[in-house]
Design a protein around this motif. Sequence first.
Motif: not given
Lengths: 416, 653
Positions: B588-602
């Motif tokens: 859920i936290s990482n959206v494939p193909g969208k590197e800018d959506v990384n708000h929930l990285a850790n």
Amino acid sequence: MPDVQTLVNDFVLKLKRRKIEGSQASAKQTAELLRSVVSQQRLPYINQATVLLDAVRAVGEQLIAANPVELAVGNIVRRILHIIREEDLTSTASAMEGLSLSANSDDDDNYEREDHQALSAAAVAAAARSTLRAPSLQTLLEGIPESASAPHPSSSGGDSEGKSKSAERSSRSKKLKHDVIEAINELIQDIETCHEQISEQAVGLIHQNEVILTLGRSRTVKEFLCAANEKKRSFRVFIAEGAPRYLGHVLAKELVAKGLQTTVITDSAVFAMISRVNMVIVGAHAIMANGGVIAPVGINMVALAAQRHAVPFVVVAGSHKLCPLYPHNPEVLLNDFKSPSDLLDFGEFSDCMDFSTSGGSPRLHVVNPAFDFIPSKLVSLFITDTGGHSPSYIYRLIADYYSADDFVVRRRSTTS
Amino acid sequence: MDSRRLPRTVIDPKVRLVGFFTSGDPPPARFNPNTADATAATAAAISSSSQNSDINLTGNSLSPVMIPPLRRMSPRRCDEMQMPIGSYNPSESLLGTSPSRRGINGPDFSEVATSAWLGISGSMKAAASFPGSSGEMMMVGKNGGNALVKNMDTTELAAKTVPGVTEKDGGTLTDMKNEGAGTVRHQKQMTTRAERRAIQEAQRASKAAAMMDGKGGKSIASTGGGAPSISNQEKVLKQSQKKDGPQETGATSEKKVSRNPDKDRKKDIPQPRMQFDDKNRVEKAKRRAVVNQFEARNRVELFRHLPQYEHGPQLPYLESKFFHLDNIHPSVYKVGLKYLSGTITGGNARCQEMLLAFREAIIDYSTPPEKVLVRDLTSKIGSYVSFLIECRPLSVSMGNAIRFLKNRVAKLHHNVSESEAKSRLISDVDRFINEKIIVADQIIVQHAVTKIRDGDVLLIYGYSTVVEMILLHAHEQGKQFRVMVVDSRPKLEGKILLRKLVMKGLSCTYTHINAISYVMHEVKCVFLGASAILSNGTVFSRVGTACIAMVAHAFRVPVLICCEAYKFHERVQLDSICSNELGNPDVISNVPGKEDVNHLANWADHKNLQLLNLFYDATPSDYVSMIVTEHGMVPPTSVPVIVREYGKDQFIF
């Protein structure tokens, strides 16, 4: 005034390119732009209000045409038109006041009371007619003391008005513009502070251990939840991520930073989770006159699920999102379509597209709408900066903020 | 009775494709010997015309929905067929015991010569013009036929007539299967049908209104009956036959089976599922476990009763352990790893792979000395199953398949040799895969395709193999329609399906689940797959199905659930929380193909933040318009009926 025109063009371009996002930002910038339009507008001695209205309308038409989906722009244009009308009315009324006070001073007190009561209604009606404003309780209340003290001029109408105007011409010409700009400043202030006013009501609506669900990210919702959290309410929040923009992730990060218990779910799990949710709180893009809501895509699904499980569906929105228009086919006509690359990468289906275009029309379409329309029957409550309202009351709220004359901005400006 | 019912036999089939129906009862006067005598005279005149209409009638009246088959006429006809057969032992036959076997036409029978009766009943069987009789016809033709002949021989009753009749039966069946529309091949059968037809005509002549209706309907029917639809309905017919079996034999078979029925029922109740909020049991399970599970860090409180494990480290761990796990058969091990890594998903695929793995294991199985095959194999299968559960919780389909297999093992006789037992089990597994999955899918496709018309816009969600087969089949038939492929995170299974459909040349629209309200305006029909259908009509399927069904319901769009009957389960469920499966929260936290959506990285560092990746949700039955199974198209309220009626034969045959 070239400088205003360039400002307008800049803003129109930004709107067209969707550089300005969010109704609050566009509302605020629209108000600021129109303020400079008003301040730079040169006013003649007579018919000042009409000139001002025309100027604002001309600009407003351009702005609305630039992004008809961003309803907040149109709302602000209409609000400012309404402000001008109001200010014109009050300045006229105060001018009358000066005249009538001297005229009425020697009248019999008892007689005057009755006369005023009878005449005040006529004055209010005349005032209402002159602005073509929907009659409202507020105008009645406000109108009585003013018009009660000015019965004679209002009855004698036009001929005396010309005289009175000429008498106070110089003071009034500055005064109207000044008042309008003051009012616009107040409006901007309102837009800026609407979040605080909305979030003040949070504690009254969220109880301990409440489970709240929201979809995507709305600043109003965030402030609302944070305000409740600051008042030592502990509750948990489910956030549907809101594909394809995934603003739910942003909201989750912000809420966690404030120490709220947050769970991120996929959009598809909304129905599964809604049965354990006590309240749905979402932001809106615009609130239509019939109580329907235009909101980020996916919220209609949430609203339907909430209705199924009898979960209150609360919409928080500043009053600049109140739109005086009645929606017709809003899913199509008041919708924006985003890039398909949000859903499918451009390269991803290129191998299929080679032969799929053979028939003339492509075989693969990708739909990525930006907004949903939620009918008013699915909404339990609206929380605006003026308090909580039921969906059936919205039409009435709109009559306070807009004059019926301005509902259609375009037609007026083309005829004038 | 017949004046009301007669027109029903010739109603346009399109009107009553869905829902229950009571097929037109043949007029009782048909069994009257007087009219039977008169048949010969009129037979030749009407034979040719009536035959066509007969068959068309059969085709039309065999609506895909055959539940419940008409009960009023069928037992009677069974009786009639059996009455003359004195020595016929009901308990041995599938036709034996019917609750309404109360000698309805008893007095009539005594008056009639048995041979004449057999002739008529035979003709009825052969003609099969009555939808209700079709089930019985099939039964007589297939199951009862031989027994009937045998009995006939022994009792020496109408020895000549009966074999002829049964032959005709067989002929009709094959005839109808192969060619659908009537052929002139079977002259004998034609006359018999004509006889019956003549009676009907005589009946109708007395009732002008009914006849008018009948003719109108007939003409529609004869023009409307197409070859594919008939062949399609033939299959339904088969199913209806199956279904009739247990209903009528229920009592006998239960009596015959020496086991106590209560005991059986107790066994049928599924084991209570492991509740992971019970610490003691979790500890115990952990000690037993093969797979080393790591608890997820930020567990969702609401789902504490479900296993929430870290999804990263198990796979390499298991892979490294491959050579140490002796008690797990390699093929089972392989399947387990595939479950764990998510290579195999979907109820059908998982079930099929598991059964094939078990099949391999059975082939390689040899009973250890001083052990009994039945017990040892059952425990072996049990250990395999618990291994698979550790890899991924079982789906209902797999649970049913395991139940079936264990039942088969348990039912093996003690004096059966090992090789014999193994070959039996292997053929059972093969048959389960074939009948319950492959053939069932084909029948479902044929049912569902009738619901697709030219110009339709169909909405599908996720990737269901059955739905894909339906769409492709409809496309092969040349139907012009558009497909809305709705997809949702995190699996994005729809993309795979979209690719397949676009490759085949279907025109598709792709969107995500949030836009469902926007696209639903133009949708004509929603096709959904299911992971399981529970006894209260709740459809348990991939997460998001409930949303789709709900929005479709709000927009008054029919929702068709395509699901094989082996995924039905007698369990009930009200929400999606009590029993579900949690996936890896990291997706859920990482959206494939969208590197800018990384708000929930850790995200795991924040103890207040949980990510919930649900696999399934439960769709309430009122959102479902129809469930398409291999047994027909039924409303969700009929699910418990199917579970009851087929649950038995699923594990007995």
